[in-house]
Design a protein around this motif. Structure first.
Motif, short mmCIF file in Angstrom:
data_model
loop_
_atom_site.label_atom_id
_atom_site.label_comp_id
_atom_site.label_asym_id
_atom_site.label_seq_id
_atom_site.Cartn_x
_atom_site.Cartn_y
_atom_site.Cartn_z
N MET A 31 -21.14 -4.98 2.57
CA MET A 31 -20.67 -3.55 1.97
C MET A 31 -19.18 -3.35 2.51
SD MET A 31 -22.69 -1.20 0.49
CE MET A 31 -22.01 -0.24 -0.41
N PRO A 32 -18.07 -3.19 1.65
CA PRO A 32 -17.05 -2.92 2.26
C PRO A 32 -16.49 -1.48 2.71
CG PRO A 32 -16.85 -3.33 -0.21
CD PRO A 32 -18.13 -3.40 0.30
N LYS A 33 -15.71 -1.20 3.59
CA LYS A 33 -15.57 0.03 4.10
C LYS A 33 -14.88 0.98 3.16
CE LYS A 33 -14.94 -1.63 8.82
NZ LYS A 33 -14.08 -1.30 9.90
N SER A 34 -15.33 2.16 2.84
CA SER A 34 -14.51 3.07 2.01
C SER A 34 -13.47 3.72 2.74
CB SER A 34 -15.72 4.11 1.49
OG SER A 34 -16.35 4.64 2.59
N ASP A 35 -12.54 4.41 1.85
CA ASP A 35 -11.55 4.97 2.49
C ASP A 35 -10.52 4.56 3.71
OD1 ASP A 35 -12.33 7.13 0.81
OD2 ASP A 35 -13.55 7.84 2.52
N ILE A 36 -10.20 3.04 3.38
CA ILE A 36 -9.53 2.81 4.36
C ILE A 36 -8.22 2.11 3.60
CG2 ILE A 36 -11.27 1.43 5.64
CD1 ILE A 36 -10.75 -1.16 4.17
N HIS A 37 -8.31 2.38 2.27
CA HIS A 37 -6.82 1.74 1.63
C HIS A 37 -6.08 2.85 1.29
CE1 HIS A 37 -8.38 -2.18 0.68
NE2 HIS A 37 -9.47 -1.75 0.26
N PRO A 38 -4.75 2.74 1.41
CA PRO A 38 -3.64 4.04 1.35
C PRO A 38 -3.85 4.38 -0.06
CG PRO A 38 -2.55 1.89 1.41
CD PRO A 38 -3.80 1.74 1.54
N GLN A 39 -3.75 5.86 -0.35
CA GLN A 39 -3.42 6.44 -1.81
C GLN A 39 -2.22 5.57 -2.61
OE1 GLN A 39 -2.74 10.37 -1.87
NE2 GLN A 39 -2.85 10.64 -4.16
N TRP A 40 -2.75 5.52 -3.80
CA TRP A 40 -1.80 4.71 -4.76
C TRP A 40 -1.07 5.67 -5.66
CZ3 TRP A 40 0.64 0.32 -4.79
CH2 TRP A 40 1.45 -0.18 -6.00
N PHE A 41 0.20 5.48 -5.60
CA PHE A 41 0.83 6.27 -6.70
C PHE A 41 1.43 5.56 -7.84
CE2 PHE A 41 1.17 8.57 -2.48
CZ PHE A 41 0.69 9.66 -2.71
N PRO A 42 0.98 5.57 -8.84
CA PRO A 42 1.48 4.65 -10.02
C PRO A 42 2.62 4.89 -10.58
CG PRO A 42 -0.35 6.25 -10.74
CD PRO A 42 -0.25 6.38 -9.46
N LYS A 43 3.25 6.06 -10.43
CA LYS A 43 4.54 6.45 -11.21
C LYS A 43 5.24 6.90 -9.99
CE LYS A 43 5.07 7.15 -15.29
NZ LYS A 43 5.57 7.53 -16.56
N ALA A 44 5.58 6.34 -8.94
CA ALA A 44 6.47 6.93 -7.71
C ALA A 44 7.84 6.83 -8.31
CB ALA A 44 6.22 6.16 -6.65
N PRO A 45 8.67 7.85 -8.31
CA PRO A 45 10.04 7.61 -8.75
C PRO A 45 10.75 7.00 -7.45
CG PRO A 45 9.69 10.08 -7.80
CD PRO A 45 8.07 9.35 -7.60
N VAL A 46 11.79 6.20 -7.81
CA VAL A 46 13.02 5.70 -6.97
C VAL A 46 13.98 6.46 -7.08
CG1 VAL A 46 14.28 3.71 -6.43
CG2 VAL A 46 11.76 3.44 -7.18
N LEU A 47 14.28 7.08 -6.00
CA LEU A 47 15.70 8.12 -6.12
C LEU A 47 16.89 7.54 -5.38
CD1 LEU A 47 13.71 11.19 -5.09
CD2 LEU A 47 14.12 10.55 -7.26
N CYS A 48 17.77 7.92 -6.13
CA CYS A 48 19.27 7.30 -5.39
C CYS A 48 20.21 8.77 -5.42
CB CYS A 48 19.72 6.27 -6.07
SG CYS A 48 21.51 5.83 -5.35
N ASP A 49 20.64 9.09 -4.45
CA ASP A 49 21.38 10.22 -4.35
C ASP A 49 20.64 11.45 -5.26
OD1 ASP A 49 23.61 9.31 -3.15
OD2 ASP A 49 24.52 8.71 -5.26
N GLY A 50 19.47 11.61 -4.91
CA GLY A 50 18.46 12.70 -5.60
C GLY A 50 18.20 12.61 -7.13
N LYS A 51 18.61 11.51 -7.71
CA LYS A 51 18.48 11.36 -9.13
C LYS A 51 17.33 10.21 -9.21
CE LYS A 51 23.22 12.40 -9.97
NZ LYS A 51 24.64 11.97 -9.96
N PRO A 52 16.45 10.45 -10.19
CA PRO A 52 15.29 9.34 -10.44
C PRO A 52 16.09 7.99 -11.15
CG PRO A 52 14.94 11.23 -11.73
CD PRO A 52 16.08 11.61 -10.84
N ILE A 53 15.93 6.93 -10.55
CA ILE A 53 16.42 5.56 -11.17
C ILE A 53 15.32 5.00 -12.13
CG2 ILE A 53 17.45 3.36 -10.88
CD1 ILE A 53 18.19 4.51 -8.03
N CYS A 54 14.27 4.82 -11.52
CA CYS A 54 13.03 4.33 -12.16
C CYS A 54 11.80 4.92 -11.48
CB CYS A 54 13.22 2.79 -12.38
SG CYS A 54 13.08 2.04 -10.49
N TYR A 55 10.73 4.40 -12.05
CA TYR A 55 9.40 4.67 -11.62
C TYR A 55 8.44 3.23 -11.37
CZ TYR A 55 10.58 9.48 -13.27
OH TYR A 55 11.09 10.52 -13.24
#
Length: 72
Positions: free
Chosen positions: A1-25
């Motif tokens: 049985m695999p352990k539960s709650d060992i994986h980090p939370q996944w953010f499917p649309k995390a913004p990539v920011l350069c100078d505070g402006k989103p470049i892509c997700y």
């Protein structure tokens, strides 16, 4: 049985920011990513290659070899 709650939370649309402006997700384990350099402002791709001086090293090099810093 695999352990539960060992994986980090996944953010499917995390913004990539350069100078505070989103470049892509992108998918990431962090809610947002901050970058200093990317394709549009990278000196190699934008034809604006400038010397980044750290602690006067560029001036010392130019003086040592008798070069003009404005020469290309």
């Amino acid at each position: 049985m695999p352990k539960s709650d060992i994986h980090p939370q996944w953010f499917p649309k995390a913004p990539v920011l350069c100078d505070g402006k989103p470049i892509c997700y992108i998918g990431s384990t962090k809610p947002e990513l901050r970058v200093d350099v990317w394709l549009a402002n990278h000196p190699f791709y934008s034809d604006s290659q400038t010397l980044v001086d750290t602690e006067g090293r560029v001036e010392r090099f130019m003086k040592k070899y008798g070069l003009d810093s404005n020469e290309q």
